[in-house]
Motif scaffolding. Sequence first.
Motif, PDB file in Angstrom:
ATOM      1  N   LEU C  66       0.834  -1.207   0.000  1.00  0.00           N
ATOM      2  CA  LEU C  66       0.000   0.000   0.000  1.00  0.00           C
ATOM      3  C   LEU C  66       0.873   1.262   0.000  1.00  0.00           C
ATOM      4  CD1 LEU C  66      -2.824   1.304   0.248  1.00  0.00           C
ATOM      5  CD2 LEU C  66      -2.637   1.038   2.734  1.00  0.00           C
ATOM      6  N   LEU C  67       1.919   1.226   0.807  1.00  0.00           N
ATOM      7  CA  LEU C  67       2.854   2.358   0.863  1.00  0.00           C
ATOM      8  C   LEU C  67       3.480   2.619  -0.508  1.00  0.00           C
ATOM      9  CD1 LEU C  67       4.532   4.440   2.497  1.00  0.00           C
ATOM     10  CD2 LEU C  67       6.136   2.592   3.033  1.00  0.00           C
ATOM     11  N   LYS C  68       3.867   1.542  -1.175  1.00  0.00           N
ATOM     12  CA  LYS C  68       4.485   1.672  -2.493  1.00  0.00           C
ATOM     13  C   LYS C  68       3.497   2.282  -3.505  1.00  0.00           C
ATOM     14  CE  LYS C  68       6.921  -1.016  -6.048  1.00  0.00           C
ATOM     15  NZ  LYS C  68       7.025   0.233  -6.800  1.00  0.00           N
ATOM     16  N   LYS C  71       3.235   5.931  -2.833  1.00  0.00           N
ATOM     17  CA  LYS C  71       4.442   6.639  -3.275  1.00  0.00           C
ATOM     18  C   LYS C  71       4.470   6.774  -4.796  1.00  0.00           C
ATOM     19  CE  LYS C  71       7.854   5.718   0.394  1.00  0.00           C
ATOM     20  NZ  LYS C  71       8.962   4.831   0.801  1.00  0.00           N
ATOM     21  N   ASP C  72       4.057   5.693  -5.483  1.00  0.00           N
ATOM     22  CA  ASP C  72       4.206   5.644  -6.939  1.00  0.00           C
ATOM     23  C   ASP C  72       3.205   6.519  -7.686  1.00  0.00           C
ATOM     24  OD1 ASP C  72       6.250   3.939  -6.545  1.00  0.00           O
ATOM     25  OD2 ASP C  72       5.252   2.139  -7.280  1.00  0.00           O
ATOM     26  N   THR C  73       2.013   6.727  -7.107  1.00  0.00           N
ATOM     27  CA  THR C  73       1.011   7.496  -7.845  1.00  0.00           C
ATOM     28  C   THR C  73       1.460   8.949  -7.982  1.00  0.00           C
ATOM     29  OG1 THR C  73      -1.296   8.180  -7.976  1.00  0.00           O
ATOM     30  CG2 THR C  73      -0.362   8.022  -5.788  1.00  0.00           C
ATOM     31  N   ASN C  75      -0.587  11.491  -8.438  1.00  0.00           N
ATOM     32  CA  ASN C  75      -1.502  12.367  -7.696  1.00  0.00           C
ATOM     33  C   ASN C  75      -0.989  12.606  -6.285  1.00  0.00           C
ATOM     34  OD1 ASN C  75      -3.240  12.454  -9.812  1.00  0.00           O
ATOM     35  ND2 ASN C  75      -4.739  11.032  -8.953  1.00  0.00           N
ATOM     36  N   ASN C  76      -1.178  13.809  -5.784  1.00  0.00           N
ATOM     37  CA  ASN C  76      -0.825  14.034  -4.378  1.00  0.00           C
ATOM     38  C   ASN C  76      -2.072  14.118  -3.491  1.00  0.00           C
ATOM     39  OD1 ASN C  76      -1.753  16.529  -5.030  1.00  0.00           O
ATOM     40  ND2 ASN C  76       0.210  17.584  -4.809  1.00  0.00           N
ATOM     41  N   LYS C  77      -3.211  13.676  -4.027  1.00  0.00           N
ATOM     42  CA  LYS C  77      -4.441  13.575  -3.230  1.00  0.00           C
ATOM     43  C   LYS C  77      -4.926  12.134  -3.303  1.00  0.00           C
ATOM     44  CE  LYS C  77      -5.484  18.231  -4.734  1.00  0.00           C
ATOM     45  NZ  LYS C  77      -4.529  18.783  -3.758  1.00  0.00           N
ATOM     46  N   ILE C  78      -4.855  11.451  -2.150  1.00  0.00           N
ATOM     47  CA  ILE C  78      -5.149  10.015  -2.112  1.00  0.00           C
ATOM     48  C   ILE C  78      -6.193   9.729  -1.033  1.00  0.00           C
ATOM     49  CG2 ILE C  78      -4.169   7.732  -1.624  1.00  0.00           C
ATOM     50  CD1 ILE C  78      -1.468   8.818  -2.654  1.00  0.00           C
ATOM     51  N   ILE C  79      -7.213   8.942  -1.413  1.00  0.00           N
ATOM     52  CA  ILE C  79      -8.221   8.496  -0.442  1.00  0.00           C
ATOM     53  C   ILE C  79      -8.198   6.976  -0.408  1.00  0.00           C
ATOM     54  CG2 ILE C  79     -10.698   8.351   0.030  1.00  0.00           C
ATOM     55  CD1 ILE C  79     -10.918  11.205  -1.188  1.00  0.00           C
ATOM     56  N   ILE C  80      -7.995   6.429   0.789  1.00  0.00           N
ATOM     57  CA  ILE C  80      -7.897   4.978   0.959  1.00  0.00           C
ATOM     58  C   ILE C  80      -9.113   4.485   1.742  1.00  0.00           C
ATOM     59  CG2 ILE C  80      -6.539   3.098   1.991  1.00  0.00           C
ATOM     60  CD1 ILE C  80      -4.066   4.983   1.713  1.00  0.00           C
ATOM     61  N   SER C  95       2.722   7.329   7.078  1.00  0.00           N
ATOM     62  CA  SER C  95       3.083   8.682   7.516  1.00  0.00           C
ATOM     63  C   SER C  95       4.503   9.084   7.126  1.00  0.00           C
ATOM     64  CB  SER C  95       2.882   8.821   9.027  1.00  0.00           C
ATOM     65  OG  SER C  95       3.811   8.012   9.716  1.00  0.00           O
ATOM     66  N   VAL C  96       5.254   8.149   6.557  1.00  0.00           N
ATOM     67  CA  VAL C  96       6.583   8.524   6.052  1.00  0.00           C
ATOM     68  C   VAL C  96       6.473   9.383   4.782  1.00  0.00           C
ATOM     69  CG1 VAL C  96       7.701   6.492   7.033  1.00  0.00           C
ATOM     70  CG2 VAL C  96       6.799   6.398   4.681  1.00  0.00           C
TER      71      VAL C  96
END
Lengths: 162, 162, 162, 162
Positions: C66-68, C71-73, C75-80, C95-96
């Motif tokens: 999930l972290l990867k 990071k890879d997308t 977009n800087n707006k992400i909803i999980i 949070s890194v």
Amino acid sequence: MKITFIQTGGTIDKDYPKTKLGYAFEITAPAAHRILENANPSFKPEVITAFRKDSTEITLVDRRKLLKICKDTKNNKIIITHGTDTMLLSAKVLSVIKDKTIILTGAMRPEKFSNSDAPFNLGMAVGGVKVLPYGVYIAMHGQIIPWDLCWRNASGQFVSKV
Amino acid sequence: MKITFIQTGGTIDKDYPKTKLGYAFEITAPAAHRILENANPSFKPEVITAFRKDSTEITLVDRRKLLKICKDTKNNKIIITHGTDTMLLSAKVLSVIKDKTIILTGAMRPEKFSNSDAPFNLGMAVGGVKVLPYGVYIAMHGQIIPWDLCWRNASGQFVSKV
Amino acid sequence: MKITFIQTGGTIDKDYPKTKLGYAFEITAPAAHRILENANPSFKPEVITAFRKDSTEITLVDRRKLLKICKDTKNNKIIITHGTDTMLLSAKVLSVIKDKTIILTGAMRPEKFSNSDAPFNLGMAVGGVKVLPYGVYIAMHGQIIPWDLCWRNASGQFVSKV
Amino acid sequence: MKITFIQTGGTIDKDYPKTKLGYAFEITAPAAHRILENANPSFKPEVITAFRKDSTEITLVDRRKLLKICKDTKNNKIIITHGTDTMLLSAKVLSVIKDKTIILTGAMRPEKFSNSDAPFNLGMAVGGVKVLPYGVYIAMHGQIIPWDLCWRNASGQFVSKV
């Protein structure tokens, strides 16, 4: 017209629990109440809770209790909401009653789901209970079938043997 | 079992329009399709659209068209979804048919509403159509009543005269 | 505005299974699709499935995946969308990431339920993701809270420590 | 966090009437109540009714009343549910208020519909109201847009001019 509705549990009454972790459901108040409230029937329905169990957990003691409730009620039109996995087993136990029309119904998806089959199925049972001869029936998948002529096909539908 | 479902419009099929201003509704695809999809019946339903009207707008020409469709279908089990305001009027026109079981049903709130009575009512009609003698019936408010014994009480419920 | 929606499973995506016995659920297609279809957004949403698990079953390997993805997308707006039981744990791992706004949301009742909180919660996340500073947030119970200021109270609500 | 919710009517609050003939709707209790009950927020929402009108029927007197309510409330976070047809007009009237964050939202399909956009839209407003600078905004179609940068495109969506 008088109809006695009896809750026994099953998918139709399953709700999402607030307290448990993981995948589990829990069985709460009878869906029949909410469905009938929407239907706004001109008769006053009686709704009784026998027990609240997934039908794989219903014991012989439970079934005898259900049989006693059906025998004791003065109404001769009874609709039982029940889990599908052992619906036919309960029907067999109830088939000793010869002077009442008893329809077992339930749902493949809980009444709380927006795409539930519960309201339709309970409607079917109400539509049939007044006119069907005494006996025990299954009302699922668009048909009302005498219990001893009913079986589940490979895709889980209750269908007629004949 | 074969059942012919006929759409005529009415509240059951009303949807919220994308294009109009104000309070208006519009009548779209038959609710019977969506309800039956959820119910997953073991029979293959036939759904016909006669017309799509609020029942206060149905004309005598429309009713003759509906009568012709009912006469022409080979099935002798017919369920008609219909607006409630003139349901009894259409029932009277259809009552010349003596060799089929015809049930008119509908809804007090559109099927698109989360608290609609539509799935229950259509279920009632399906539960009754197989076993009721030939004739024309109204299935609303938890009862299936022969049309000529049916009237609406002060709160809008269809109830039996007897 | 571009938003990347990532499915990880959890209550929000739980459906009632056709095949299993008993109380179990199963996780199916992302609820975000159905909710966004109803919302008819003027932007074209991207919906990615990372995995489909009850959040008690998410492993460290899953969280690294999930972290990867985050990071890879570009977009800087992400909803999980995520199960609530370990939502804070995943938030900590994410949070890194210091240059994106990431909001985790979910539901107390599956989106398939007619009384689900899922559409409201996803709406909250969409309403906040555009304006909130970079960081990782929890959007549940009517509030969007930075993950490290968030905890669950005795009744299971996500609330702010401050 | 304190939020004041103000009902003005509009599609979001439309219900199917029991009494009227034909196609009409009527506006009843605020949908915000039901949506927030499902969302189970950790804050205690205040819900006020200004008036209950289709937005094409809102008069200048009504808008002045709405303006007064917004001015008088001590909260500086206000969410107004409103019909879409004149939402921008009311926003303009409210834009004299410079020390509060006011978000107008509503729905394309009534909250009573099972496929309504109302819960998502109200969620968006709640997600944005806490963090957006003072001003008047429209929250519809997946975006929160300052009222003076907002217009409706040919398909009826509220979109940004910039």
